[in-house]
Design a protein around this motif. Structure first.
Motif, PDB file in Angstrom:
ATOM      1  N   THR A  28      22.203  24.251  36.412  1.00  0.00           N
ATOM      2  CA  THR A  28      23.151  24.647  37.454  1.00  0.00           C
ATOM      3  C   THR A  28      24.015  25.763  36.900  1.00  0.00           C
ATOM      4  O   THR A  28      24.626  25.630  35.844  1.00  0.00           O
ATOM      5  N   HIS A  29      24.009  26.883  37.598  1.00  0.00           N
ATOM      6  CA  HIS A  29      24.770  28.044  37.166  1.00  0.00           C
ATOM      7  C   HIS A  29      25.702  28.455  38.292  1.00  0.00           C
ATOM      8  O   HIS A  29      25.257  28.745  39.392  1.00  0.00           O
ATOM      9  N   ASN A  30      26.985  28.439  38.027  1.00  0.00           N
ATOM     10  CA  ASN A  30      28.001  28.738  39.046  1.00  0.00           C
ATOM     11  C   ASN A  30      27.814  27.885  40.297  1.00  0.00           C
ATOM     12  O   ASN A  30      27.934  28.359  41.419  1.00  0.00           O
ATOM     13  N   GLY A  31      27.469  26.612  40.095  1.00  0.00           N
ATOM     14  CA  GLY A  31      27.305  25.669  41.197  1.00  0.00           C
ATOM     15  C   GLY A  31      25.972  25.762  41.915  1.00  0.00           C
ATOM     16  O   GLY A  31      25.715  25.013  42.850  1.00  0.00           O
ATOM     17  N   VAL A  32      25.096  26.673  41.488  1.00  0.00           N
ATOM     18  CA  VAL A  32      23.803  26.860  42.146  1.00  0.00           C
ATOM     19  C   VAL A  32      22.695  26.335  41.234  1.00  0.00           C
ATOM     20  O   VAL A  32      22.592  26.760  40.076  1.00  0.00           O
ATOM     21  N   PRO A  33      21.847  25.397  41.733  1.00  0.00           N
ATOM     22  CA  PRO A  33      20.737  24.927  40.899  1.00  0.00           C
ATOM     23  C   PRO A  33      19.671  26.018  40.772  1.00  0.00           C
ATOM     24  O   PRO A  33      19.314  26.671  41.750  1.00  0.00           O
ATOM     25  N   ILE A  34      19.204  26.235  39.559  1.00  0.00           N
ATOM     26  CA  ILE A  34      18.179  27.240  39.278  1.00  0.00           C
ATOM     27  C   ILE A  34      17.039  26.557  38.532  1.00  0.00           C
ATOM     28  O   ILE A  34      17.277  25.767  37.621  1.00  0.00           O
ATOM     29  N   LEU A  35      15.807  26.859  38.918  1.00  0.00           N
ATOM     30  CA  LEU A  35      14.628  26.347  38.226  1.00  0.00           C
ATOM     31  C   LEU A  35      14.162  27.410  37.241  1.00  0.00           C
ATOM     32  O   LEU A  35      13.937  28.557  37.619  1.00  0.00           O
ATOM     33  N   ILE A  36      14.063  27.031  35.976  1.00  0.00           N
ATOM     34  CA  ILE A  36      13.600  27.934  34.924  1.00  0.00           C
ATOM     35  C   ILE A  36      12.250  27.428  34.452  1.00  0.00           C
ATOM     36  O   ILE A  36      12.092  26.241  34.177  1.00  0.00           O
ATOM     37  N   LYS A  37      11.285  28.313  34.359  1.00  0.00           N
ATOM     38  CA  LYS A  37       9.953  27.936  33.879  1.00  0.00           C
ATOM     39  C   LYS A  37       9.690  28.621  32.552  1.00  0.00           C
ATOM     40  O   LYS A  37       9.896  29.819  32.406  1.00  0.00           O
ATOM     41  N   PHE A  38       9.237  27.839  31.571  1.00  0.00           N
ATOM     42  CA  PHE A  38       8.803  28.352  30.276  1.00  0.00           C
ATOM     43  C   PHE A  38       7.294  28.224  30.208  1.00  0.00           C
ATOM     44  O   PHE A  38       6.744  27.184  30.551  1.00  0.00           O
ATOM     45  N   VAL A  39       6.615  29.233  29.737  1.00  0.00           N
ATOM     46  CA  VAL A  39       5.203  29.123  29.399  1.00  0.00           C
ATOM     47  C   VAL A  39       5.134  29.304  27.890  1.00  0.00           C
ATOM     48  O   VAL A  39       5.515  30.350  27.367  1.00  0.00           O
ATOM     49  N   ILE A  40       4.666  28.260  27.202  1.00  0.00           N
ATOM     50  CA  ILE A  40       4.581  28.288  25.750  1.00  0.00           C
ATOM     51  C   ILE A  40       3.117  28.470  25.387  1.00  0.00           C
ATOM     52  O   ILE A  40       2.263  27.696  25.803  1.00  0.00           O
ATOM     53  N   THR A  41       2.817  29.500  24.614  1.00  0.00           N
ATOM     54  CA  THR A  41       1.449  29.828  24.248  1.00  0.00           C
ATOM     55  C   THR A  41       1.346  29.876  22.731  1.00  0.00           C
ATOM     56  O   THR A  41       2.257  30.346  22.058  1.00  0.00           O
ATOM     57  N   ILE A  42       0.221  29.409  22.199  1.00  0.00           N
ATOM     58  CA  ILE A  42      -0.014  29.529  20.759  1.00  0.00           C
ATOM     59  C   ILE A  42      -1.191  30.466  20.519  1.00  0.00           C
ATOM     60  O   ILE A  42      -2.088  30.587  21.344  1.00  0.00           O
ATOM     61  N   GLU A  44      -4.554  31.866  18.367  1.00  0.00           N
ATOM     62  CA  GLU A  44      -5.758  31.182  17.880  1.00  0.00           C
ATOM     63  C   GLU A  44      -5.536  30.563  16.511  1.00  0.00           C
ATOM     64  O   GLU A  44      -6.054  29.510  16.214  1.00  0.00           O
ATOM     65  N   LYS A  45      -4.766  31.207  15.669  1.00  0.00           N
ATOM     66  CA  LYS A  45      -4.505  30.676  14.331  1.00  0.00           C
ATOM     67  C   LYS A  45      -3.467  29.574  14.353  1.00  0.00           C
ATOM     68  O   LYS A  45      -3.260  28.900  13.365  1.00  0.00           O
ATOM     69  N   GLY A  46      -2.788  29.397  15.469  1.00  0.00           N
ATOM     70  CA  GLY A  46      -1.836  28.302  15.611  1.00  0.00           C
ATOM     71  C   GLY A  46      -0.488  28.533  14.970  1.00  0.00           C
ATOM     72  O   GLY A  46       0.296  27.601  14.846  1.00  0.00           O
ATOM     73  N   CYS A  47      -0.199  29.750  14.557  1.00  0.00           N
ATOM     74  CA  CYS A  47       1.081  30.017  13.892  1.00  0.00           C
ATOM     75  C   CYS A  47       2.142  30.540  14.841  1.00  0.00           C
ATOM     76  O   CYS A  47       3.288  30.138  14.761  1.00  0.00           O
ATOM     77  N   LEU A  48       1.757  31.451  15.692  1.00  0.00           N
ATOM     78  CA  LEU A  48       2.734  32.125  16.527  1.00  0.00           C
ATOM     79  C   LEU A  48       2.877  31.432  17.870  1.00  0.00           C
ATOM     80  O   LEU A  48       1.933  31.332  18.634  1.00  0.00           O
ATOM     81  N   LEU A  49       4.079  30.930  18.133  1.00  0.00           N
ATOM     82  CA  LEU A  49       4.402  30.364  19.437  1.00  0.00           C
ATOM     83  C   LEU A  49       5.132  31.441  20.222  1.00  0.00           C
ATOM     84  O   LEU A  49       6.114  32.001  19.730  1.00  0.00           O
ATOM     85  N   THR A  50       4.655  31.761  21.409  1.00  0.00           N
ATOM     86  CA  THR A  50       5.365  32.708  22.255  1.00  0.00           C
ATOM     87  C   THR A  50       5.934  31.956  23.442  1.00  0.00           C
ATOM     88  O   THR A  50       5.311  31.037  23.962  1.00  0.00           O
ATOM     89  N   PHE A  51       7.119  32.327  23.824  1.00  0.00           N
ATOM     90  CA  PHE A  51       7.826  31.699  24.928  1.00  0.00           C
ATOM     91  C   PHE A  51       8.064  32.762  25.990  1.00  0.00           C
ATOM     92  O   PHE A  51       8.758  33.748  25.733  1.00  0.00           O
ATOM     93  N   ASP A  52       7.461  32.597  27.134  1.00  0.00           N
ATOM     94  CA  ASP A  52       7.671  33.495  28.264  1.00  0.00           C
ATOM     95  C   ASP A  52       8.189  32.652  29.407  1.00  0.00           C
ATOM     96  O   ASP A  52       7.765  31.512  29.589  1.00  0.00           O
ATOM     97  N   GLY A  53       9.066  33.210  30.184  1.00  0.00           N
ATOM     98  CA  GLY A  53       9.589  32.443  31.293  1.00  0.00           C
ATOM     99  C   GLY A  53      10.215  33.324  32.338  1.00  0.00           C
ATOM    100  O   GLY A  53      10.274  34.551  32.205  1.00  0.00           O
ATOM    101  N   PHE A  54      10.671  32.656  33.389  1.00  0.00           N
ATOM    102  CA  PHE A  54      11.348  33.386  34.449  1.00  0.00           C
ATOM    103  C   PHE A  54      12.184  32.427  35.267  1.00  0.00           C
ATOM    104  O   PHE A  54      12.020  31.216  35.216  1.00  0.00           O
ATOM    105  N   TYR A  55      13.106  32.990  36.017  1.00  0.00           N
ATOM    106  CA  TYR A  55      13.854  32.269  37.024  1.00  0.00           C
ATOM    107  C   TYR A  55      14.101  33.250  38.168  1.00  0.00           C
ATOM    108  O   TYR A  55      14.075  34.475  37.975  1.00  0.00           O
ATOM    109  N   TYR A  56      14.332  32.712  39.351  1.00  0.00           N
ATOM    110  CA  TYR A  56      14.589  33.563  40.508  1.00  0.00           C
ATOM    111  C   TYR A  56      16.088  33.799  40.629  1.00  0.00           C
ATOM    112  O   TYR A  56      16.869  32.854  40.675  1.00  0.00           O
ATOM    113  N   SER A  57      16.477  35.061  40.654  1.00  0.00           N
ATOM    114  CA  SER A  57      17.883  35.429  40.811  1.00  0.00           C
ATOM    115  C   SER A  57      18.172  35.675  42.284  1.00  0.00           C
ATOM    116  O   SER A  57      17.631  36.613  42.872  1.00  0.00           O
ATOM    117  N   LYS A  58      19.031  34.834  42.862  1.00  0.00           N
ATOM    118  CA  LYS A  58      19.409  35.035  44.267  1.00  0.00           C
ATOM    119  C   LYS A  58      20.240  36.303  44.424  1.00  0.00           C
ATOM    120  O   LYS A  58      20.144  36.991  45.436  1.00  0.00           O
TER     121      LYS A  58
END
Length: 132
Positions: A28-42, A44-58
């Motif tokens: 909840t940001h400034n009284g407004v509920p926001i849905l945040i999505k994370f996509v976590i990807t590894i 092939e070698k399994g070392c690097l975790l990348t975090f990508d995400g987004f939210y909708y800005s009204k």
């Protein structure tokens, strides 16, 4: 936190044919509920975790994206350090997120504006899928 990261890393590594997982959080940001999505990807070698995400800005009427990385094979990496993510509107940096406990029921963090003058604490709650 080290156990969580290792567990998440192993869970993602062992998924057959899947190299990505999506997590949804509600904040909840400034009284407004926001849905945040994370996509976590590894990699092939399994070392690097990348975090990508987004939210909708009204306010901007569009998706705002963010991205970050964590190299679990770097011997100097601190598994308890927050994941740092850049918040972007296209090519424009809006700010930075610092997230702790990604993957747990509660994820806490902080948002810092690009000019570093504004700081906001964030408390995210994991949204469980109702599909079984």
């Amino acid at each position: 936190m080290k156990k969580l990261l290792l567990t998440a890393f192993l869970f993602l590594s062992l998924q057959a044919f899947s190299q990505a997982d999506t997590l949804k959080y509600k904040v909840t940001h400034n009284g407004v509920p926001i849905l945040i999505k994370f996509v976590i990807t590894i990699t092939e070698k399994g070392c690097l975790l990348t975090f990508d995400g987004f939210y909708y800005s009204k306010r901007l009427k569009k998706d705002i994206t963010f991205t970050g990385k964590f190299n679990s094979c770097d011997k100097h990496a601190d598994p308890d350090a927050p994941i740092l993510m850049d918040e972007m509107n296209g090519e424009i940096v809006l700010g930075k997120f610092l997230f702790h406990n990604i993957g747990e029921d509660r994820c806490i963090g902080e948002w810092v504006s690009a000019d570093e003058k504004k700081h906001e604490n964030l408390n995210l709650i994991l949204v469980k899928d109702k599909k079984k």
